[in-house]
Write an enzyme that holds these catalytic residues in place. Sequence first.
Site, PDB file in Angstrom:
ATOM      1  CG  ASP A 107      -0.241  -0.038   2.531  1.00  0.00           C
ATOM      2  OD1 ASP A 107       0.947  -0.385   2.548  1.00  0.00           O
ATOM      3  OD2 ASP A 107      -0.884   0.265   3.554  1.00  0.00           O
ATOM      4  CD  GLU A 108       4.495   2.633   3.331  1.00  0.00           C
ATOM      5  OE1 GLU A 108       4.810   3.846   3.381  1.00  0.00           O
ATOM      6  OE2 GLU A 108       4.512   1.881   4.310  1.00  0.00           O
TER       7      GLU A 108
END
EC number: 2.7.7.7
Length: 365
Positions: A107-108
């Site tokens: 997610d990043e």
Amino acid sequence: MEPAKQRKIIHVDMDAFYASVEQLDNPGLKGKPIAVGGSSQRGVVAAASYEARKFGVKSAMSSVIAKRNCPELIFVKPRFDRYREISNRIRNIFFEYTDLVEPLSLDEAYLDVTENKKGNPSASLIAKEIRQKILDKTGLTASAGISINKFIAKVASDYNKPNGQKTVNPEEVPEFLEALEIRKFYGVGKVTAEKMYRLGIFTGKNLKEKSREFLDEHFGKSVEYYYQVVRGIHLSEVKPSRIRKSLGAERTFEENISSEVFMLERLENISEEIERRLTKSKVAGKTVTLKIKYSDFTLQTRSKTLDYYISSKGLILETAKKLLYQEKMKNSVRLLGISLSNLNTEKPDEKEEKKEIAVQLKFDF
């Protein structure tokens, strides 16, 4: 000496990613406090929706405590295949702008857009475009931080969450870091923050006022990191292919176990899972580490480095067994884990990066 070129770095962070995916796929969960993870006595929250976070529910929290904080909390089992699928779609959007993409997790990621495929001189506009594309193609929101290095970009991405972004322009860096609360410095955990508070360090300005000698006395090996980042110096480049340093698996048990027979059974299952992951990743390692968490929550690790690389279940289990019998258990056990490090993916140490401070150049950010 020619000055180093100043970089334009974006840190993109999806908003409550796992929980948001569950709410996306199940509209009945929208607007409700949900936690991705197990709801059992030994369950742990992997991610929490923003509705749940208002009640103090957060990742890595015991499910029992989470439910106590938020009685209306809805637990959802994680679906990592689905998260990976969406993560890959998001990553493809990044590659439309630059090949210098360094994923930190599903997610990043960091993006270096100093020179980009769109020829856009503004990293801020690129970040806005990327966030809009993610929303259009996945239905999910993302936040972003934009600045001259990875450290500041990551800190900035937390500022206007959810669904926002913050740019720290080159000339704003000193003031931004001096005003920053010490607990918001990436790399300063809860224990370190409390130690800094006791030493009168509450902001970046307080940290900046401390000498190298003072930091060395109190923080040892971290002295250089703290001394540099508070001055806006962080020369770590965006690395498209991050080298895996270790691979492992662990299990938390429904009930504490004290029988070594049961422990060996669990270690066999864990070894099998690690073998599967090693085979999939096509790697092997030399150092086996056994992780033991006791019923009183104390944690112990035991390691052994072999003279050769291993990847088979049998050799991993054999080494883990020796570590298990290395000393007597002091209590019943609630968690066992095995990890393999010193992998054959690691490269010889590269020459240390030169510690020159980049000259701040004025250009569109």
